[in-house]
Scaffold this motif. Structure first.
Motif, short mmCIF file in Angstrom:
data_model
loop_
_atom_site.label_atom_id
_atom_site.label_comp_id
_atom_site.label_asym_id
_atom_site.label_seq_id
_atom_site.Cartn_x
_atom_site.Cartn_y
_atom_site.Cartn_z
N ALA A 194 31.71 24.80 -40.84
CA ALA A 194 32.75 24.95 -39.84
C ALA A 194 34.09 25.33 -40.45
N GLU A 195 34.40 24.79 -41.63
CA GLU A 195 35.69 25.05 -42.28
C GLU A 195 35.52 24.95 -43.79
N ARG A 196 36.37 25.67 -44.49
CA ARG A 196 36.49 25.48 -45.95
C ARG A 196 37.93 25.77 -46.36
N TRP A 197 38.53 24.81 -47.04
CA TRP A 197 39.92 24.91 -47.49
C TRP A 197 39.99 24.63 -48.98
N ALA A 198 41.11 25.02 -49.58
CA ALA A 198 41.30 24.75 -51.00
C ALA A 198 41.73 23.31 -51.26
N ASP A 199 42.30 22.65 -50.23
CA ASP A 199 42.76 21.27 -50.40
C ASP A 199 42.93 20.63 -49.04
N TRP A 200 43.40 19.38 -49.04
CA TRP A 200 43.56 18.64 -47.79
C TRP A 200 44.72 19.17 -46.95
N ASP A 201 45.63 19.92 -47.56
CA ASP A 201 46.74 20.53 -46.82
C ASP A 201 46.31 21.81 -46.11
N GLU A 202 45.05 22.18 -46.23
CA GLU A 202 44.47 23.36 -45.58
C GLU A 202 45.02 24.66 -46.13
N ALA A 203 45.27 24.69 -47.44
CA ALA A 203 45.57 25.95 -48.09
C ALA A 203 44.31 26.81 -48.09
N PRO A 204 44.46 28.15 -47.98
CA PRO A 204 43.27 29.00 -47.95
C PRO A 204 42.42 28.86 -49.20
N PHE A 205 41.12 28.87 -49.03
CA PHE A 205 40.20 28.84 -50.16
C PHE A 205 40.01 30.27 -50.65
N ILE A 206 40.33 30.51 -51.94
CA ILE A 206 40.25 31.85 -52.51
C ILE A 206 39.46 31.80 -53.82
N ALA A 207 39.27 32.95 -54.43
CA ALA A 207 38.43 33.02 -55.63
C ALA A 207 38.95 32.16 -56.76
N SER A 208 40.24 31.97 -56.86
CA SER A 208 40.81 31.18 -57.96
C SER A 208 40.98 29.70 -57.63
N SER A 209 40.57 29.26 -56.45
CA SER A 209 40.71 27.85 -56.07
C SER A 209 39.89 26.98 -57.01
N ARG A 210 40.46 25.86 -57.40
CA ARG A 210 39.80 24.96 -58.35
C ARG A 210 39.08 23.81 -57.67
N SER A 211 39.23 23.71 -56.36
CA SER A 211 38.52 22.69 -55.59
C SER A 211 38.39 23.19 -54.17
N HIS A 212 37.61 22.47 -53.38
CA HIS A 212 37.54 22.82 -51.96
C HIS A 212 37.25 21.58 -51.13
N VAL A 213 37.71 21.63 -49.90
CA VAL A 213 37.38 20.65 -48.88
C VAL A 213 36.59 21.40 -47.81
N SER A 214 35.33 21.05 -47.67
CA SER A 214 34.44 21.76 -46.76
C SER A 214 33.98 20.85 -45.64
N VAL A 215 33.81 21.45 -44.46
CA VAL A 215 33.41 20.72 -43.26
C VAL A 215 32.18 21.39 -42.68
N TRP A 216 31.11 20.63 -42.52
CA TRP A 216 29.92 21.11 -41.84
C TRP A 216 29.74 20.29 -40.57
#
Length: 250
Positions: A218-240
């Motif tokens: 449903a969602e994927r972000w680079a962090d809890w602040d909902e920054a966009p997840f991009i190729a250089s992101s070092r972590s992710h927050v994902s929602v299924w």
């Protein structure tokens, strides 16, 4: 998951060693994000630990439960103010069932990687799906494997070098394993060491695990602040999300 890693000694010092994760700028967005995804329903934390996230969620009036394999960690949670309000079931998050169903199941701070085989990680997703109500969400916070940062032929990389702490990871690229090594100077008389094994996992691999469990991304972000997840992101927050129930809200 190796239960001996999270023993009495580690449990007693866990909050101090993870003090940076309690900072308001770290914990606040985490709790806000999870509260919104839970809606009005109850939440279940896999690997609830000493309650870093579960307790502030509970303090906001949410009904929060937890599954925790380490009894010493669960005891530390129970000792804290409000700890008895978080009902913890002691067991393995791949198979253990907590009473009831939930609108949110979540795993934070790379806890999915504490499961050391792909089969265990798949089982974790399936167990999360079993606990979810229709329309419920499964949220994971996890690092992106940093293999691009390894020089050719190298298998170790420092992640922190400080006055009182040195940490580095060693990689087994064949078996998709990484061990985090922590060396802490306590005082002039000595220090402590801590090693934790992990199985690193790619975002696309997690998405396949979710599909096997009947969940949709449903969602994927680079962090809890909902920054966009991009190729250089070092972590992710994902929602299924589990099909059915109420429409997605953010």
């Amino acid at each position: 998951m190796d239960p001996d890693v999270w023993n009495e000694q580690v449990a007693l010092g866990y909050d101090e060693s993870s003090a940076h994760m309690y900072r308001p700028e770290v914990l606040g967005p985490t709790v806000d994000f999870l509260e919104r995804r839970a809606g009005q329903g109850p939440a279940l934390e896999f690997a609830v630990g000493t309650g870093r996230v579960a307790l502030p969620l509970s303090a906001r009036g949410m009904r929060v439960a937890g599954i925790e394999k380490s009894e010493p960690m669960a005891r530390e949670l129970a000792r804290k103010p409000g700890g008895r309000d978080v009902v913890v079931t002691v067991g393995d998050m791949t198979t253990c069932r907590a009473p009831g169903t939930f609108s949110l199941v979540y795993l934070v701070y790379n806890a999915i990687t504490c499961l050391l085989t792909q089969d265990e990680q798949v089982a974790c997703f399936r167990n999360a799906a079993r606990h979810l109500e229709p329309g419920g969400r499964f949220v994971i916070e996890v690092f992106v494997p940093e293999l691009q940062r390894l020089p050719p032929g190298e298998t170790a990389r420092p992640f922190h070098v400080g006055e009182h702490h040195v940490g580095f990871d060693t990689y087994d690229l064949v078996n998709q394993q990484v061990v985090s090594h922590h060396y802490t100077i306590v005082d002039a008389r000595g220090g402590s060491t801590f090693r934790s094994p992990h199985r690193y996992v790619w975002p696309s691999e997690l998405d396949l695990m979710a599909k096997l469990a009947g969940l949709d991304l449903a969602e994927r972000w680079a962090d809890w602040d909902e920054a966009p997840f991009i190729a250089s992101s070092r972590s992710h927050v994902s929602v299924w999300q589990k099909p059915g129930g109420r429409p997605a809200e953010r």
